[in-house]
Design a protein around this motif. Sequence first.
Motif, PDB file in Angstrom:
ATOM      1  N   LEU A   1      70.268  47.155  31.916  1.00 42.94           N
ATOM      2  CA  LEU A   1      69.454  46.981  33.114  1.00 42.94           C
ATOM      3  C   LEU A   1      70.088  47.539  34.268  1.00 42.94           C
ATOM      4  N   SER A   2      69.542  47.804  35.217  1.00 43.24           N
ATOM      5  CA  SER A   2      70.194  48.247  36.592  1.00 43.24           C
ATOM      6  C   SER A   2      70.875  46.908  37.189  1.00 43.24           C
ATOM      7  N   ASN A   3      72.273  47.005  37.742  1.00 44.56           N
ATOM      8  CA  ASN A   3      72.788  46.031  38.317  1.00 44.56           C
ATOM      9  C   ASN A   3      72.593  44.741  37.751  1.00 44.56           C
ATOM     10  N   GLN A   4      72.760  44.811  36.304  1.00 41.86           N
ATOM     11  CA  GLN A   4      72.490  43.369  35.419  1.00 41.86           C
ATOM     12  C   GLN A   4      73.641  42.551  35.730  1.00 41.86           C
ATOM     13  N   ASP A   5      74.638  42.875  35.804  1.00 41.38           N
ATOM     14  CA  ASP A   5      75.633  41.685  36.036  1.00 41.38           C
ATOM     15  C   ASP A   5      75.290  40.740  37.229  1.00 41.38           C
ATOM     16  N   LYS A   6      74.714  41.296  38.312  1.00 40.80           N
ATOM     17  CA  LYS A   6      74.282  40.635  39.602  1.00 40.80           C
ATOM     18  C   LYS A   6      72.791  39.873  39.383  1.00 40.80           C
ATOM     19  N   LEU A   7      72.135  40.444  38.786  1.00 44.09           N
ATOM     20  CA  LEU A   7      70.577  39.801  38.598  1.00 44.09           C
ATOM     21  C   LEU A   7      70.708  38.768  37.589  1.00 44.09           C
ATOM     22  N   SER A   8      71.541  38.748  36.447  1.00 46.77           N
ATOM     23  CA  SER A   8      71.515  37.922  35.524  1.00 46.77           C
ATOM     24  C   SER A   8      72.408  36.471  36.192  1.00 46.77           C
ATOM     25  N   ALA A   9      73.058  36.603  37.261  1.00 51.88           N
ATOM     26  CA  ALA A   9      73.775  35.504  37.866  1.00 51.88           C
ATOM     27  C   ALA A   9      72.769  34.461  38.564  1.00 51.88           C
TER      28      ALA A   9
ATOM     29  N   ASN B   1      70.256  41.819  45.828  1.00 48.83           N
ATOM     30  CA  ASN B   1      71.289  42.191  44.771  1.00 48.83           C
ATOM     31  C   ASN B   1      70.855  43.519  44.093  1.00 48.83           C
ATOM     32  N   THR B   2      69.767  43.705  43.882  1.00 41.20           N
ATOM     33  CA  THR B   2      69.000  45.032  43.427  1.00 41.20           C
ATOM     34  C   THR B   2      69.521  46.147  44.196  1.00 41.20           C
ATOM     35  N   MET B   3      69.728  45.935  45.290  1.00 40.89           N
ATOM     36  CA  MET B   3      70.097  47.143  46.617  1.00 40.89           C
ATOM     37  C   MET B   3      71.523  47.530  46.625  1.00 40.89           C
ATOM     38  N   HIS B   4      72.169  46.596  45.887  1.00 42.33           N
ATOM     39  CA  HIS B   4      73.705  46.942  45.956  1.00 42.33           C
ATOM     40  C   HIS B   4      74.203  46.749  47.497  1.00 42.33           C
ATOM     41  N   VAL B   5      73.939  45.594  48.033  1.00 42.64           N
ATOM     42  CA  VAL B   5      74.118  45.497  49.371  1.00 42.64           C
ATOM     43  C   VAL B   5      75.174  44.116  49.252  1.00 42.64           C
ATOM     44  N   ASN B   6      75.756  43.925  50.366  1.00 44.43           N
ATOM     45  CA  ASN B   6      77.114  42.555  50.131  1.00 44.43           C
ATOM     46  C   ASN B   6      76.056  41.495  50.669  1.00 44.43           C
ATOM     47  N   LEU B   7      76.019  40.211  50.104  1.00 45.62           N
ATOM     48  CA  LEU B   7      75.535  39.144  50.669  1.00 45.62           C
ATOM     49  C   LEU B   7      76.558  38.165  51.307  1.00 45.62           C
ATOM     50  N   LYS B   8      76.476  37.674  52.493  1.00 46.33           N
ATOM     51  CA  LYS B   8      77.327  36.870  52.993  1.00 46.33           C
ATOM     52  C   LYS B   8      76.373  35.587  53.490  1.00 46.33           C
ATOM     53  N   PRO B   9      76.825  34.466  52.580  1.00 46.34           N
ATOM     54  CA  PRO B   9      76.106  33.276  52.944  1.00 46.34           C
ATOM     55  C   PRO B   9      76.604  32.483  54.208  1.00 46.34           C
ATOM     56  N   LEU B  10      75.497  31.984  54.749  1.00 44.27           N
ATOM     57  CA  LEU B  10      75.563  31.269  55.987  1.00 44.27           C
ATOM     58  C   LEU B  10      75.575  29.623  55.993  1.00 44.27           C
ATOM     59  N   GLU B  11      76.330  28.859  56.444  1.00 47.98           N
ATOM     60  CA  GLU B  11      76.369  27.630  56.136  1.00 47.98           C
ATOM     61  C   GLU B  11      74.843  26.856  56.928  1.00 47.98           C
TER      62      GLU B  11
END
Length: 482
Positions: free
Chosen positions: A108-116, A228-238
Motif C-alpha cells: 500500500l502507499s505510505n503504509q507505515d504511516k497509515l497503519s499507525a 499522512n497520505t500526502m507525505h506532509v509533516n504533521l505538527k501537533p498543537l497543544e
Amino acid sequence: MSAPDFIDLNISRNKPLQEQLYTALVERIKSGRYPAGSQLPSSRAMSKSIGVSRNTIIHVIEQLKKDGFLVSKASKGVFVSPIFSACIDKITNISKNASKTELSLPSLSNQDKLSAIENTYWPDSHPFSPGMPDVKSFPYKKWGKLFHRHQENIKFNGYGDINGYQPLRELLSDYLNSTRGTFCTPDQIIITSGRLESLDLCARLTLDAGDTVLMENPGCTRARFLFNTMHVNLKPLEVKQGVLNVDYLMKNELNGKLLCLTPNQQSPLGGIIPFQERLEILNWAEKNKCWILEGDSDNELFNEGIPVDSIQGLHSSTPVIYIGGFSRVLLPNLRLGYLISPKPLVPAFKNAKMQLSGPCPLTHQVILADFIREGYFTQHARQMRKSYQEKLDHFFGLMRCDLSSSINIISKRSALNFTLNIPGHNDVKISERLFKKGFGSTPISPYYYCDNSKENGLVLGCANTSSCDRIRFISTLKDLLT
C-alpha cells in the motif's frame, strides 16, 4: 470421450423445462462432471433419456453454444468447449491454492504511516452514536413534497453547475453571513458531497509533499489520515482546557502551510476559542503566510452558549477556507456539504472539483434550496434544538444519580456530540463493549497524535435516543465501569 447420459436428471413439470435443462448442464460442466472435449449424446438420445421434446433439447443446446459452454464439430456432434473448461479449471485451481497459501499482494502507499492510525470509528445508527441526528423526527412529508415537485423536471436531472446549484449557494451565503458571521458571496461557496470531500479538496489545493500542517492535539483522525497520505509533516498543537493553546502557537515560532482548526466545537473536547484569540490566530496566519482550514458543525443545534463569529468572517479578505455540512442537522444520507473559498482560489477549487469528483447530485440541491427558502430548515432546527435539550437534561440527570463518581463531563454543548472523561479505564475497550451491547460511542484516545498524556473518555450523542435507551445506557455503562 462421451458425456454420461441423463438418466439421473430429475425434471419437474412445475418449472420451465428449458430453464431446468440449461441450469443442469451448466452445473455439470462447471463441476467437471462433463469435462472438456466430452461429447454430448445426440438430441434424439437426450430427448428419449430425459423425457422431453427434441425441440426443447435443441433450443437449450443452441443457447449453450451461444454462451460458450458447447461447440459443434461438423459431422461429429456437440462437445463441451475446451476453452471454457480450461478457464473453469484455472479458476478452480487458484481458489484451491488460495485457501492453502496466502497470496502475495502489492504494498500500500505510505503504509507505515497509515497503519499507525488505529481504532477510528464511523458513526452508525446505534443509540448514542455521536453525530447521529434524530432521523425519526425528520419532516419526511415536507421533504417528499419538494421531491415530487422536482423529480420529473428534466433540467434538474442533469449534472448542473460544478460549484453547485446557484439558488442554493445564494441562500447559503445569506444564511451563513447572518448566523455564522461569515463574509462571503454566493460565488465563493462550493457545494460538496460532505466534509470529507471538502477536506480533500482543501488539502490537495494548499499542500505539497514536505509541507507542514499544524493540527490540534487531540484532533480529527480523518484529517490526520488524509494528511499522512500526502507525505506532509504533521505538527501537533497543544489543546488546553478544551481549546487550542494560542499562547503556545504565538510563542514557539511555529511555521506551517496549513493550520487545521475546529474553533466553535473543538473535536473531540468541545471547547470554543474566544473572540480575541481568534483575532490573534488570524493575525498570526496572515503574518506567517499560513492557510487556516476552519471546520464548523452543528451550530444550529447547540444547546449551550451562542456561537462566536467564524474566523473566516473577521475580515473581508482572509486566508481561511471554511467547511460545513448538513448531515448532522438534517439526514446523514443527504451527503451534502459546502466550503467557502477565498475569492482568488475559486477558479482553482472549481477546476479541482471538476477533475476529481464532478458536481454533486442536482436534485437534492434543488430540494434543499426549497427546504431552506420555505422555512422548513429553520423550523426543523428549532424543533430539534428543543427536543435535544430535553434529551440532554434527562441523560445528565440520570448520570448525576448513578455515575457522578465515575465520570467527569468535558463538554455538553450539543446532544449530537458531548464528551465524558472516564479516568482509570481503557476507553477503546469500553467503547467496544458498549457496541456489543447495542450502543454507539467513540473513544477519545485515538484522537491524540504521538502523545503519551492521552485522556481516556467517550464522545457520545443522545440525539437519536429514546428515554428507554438513555436509562439502559446509564445502567450498562455503570456495570462496565465497576
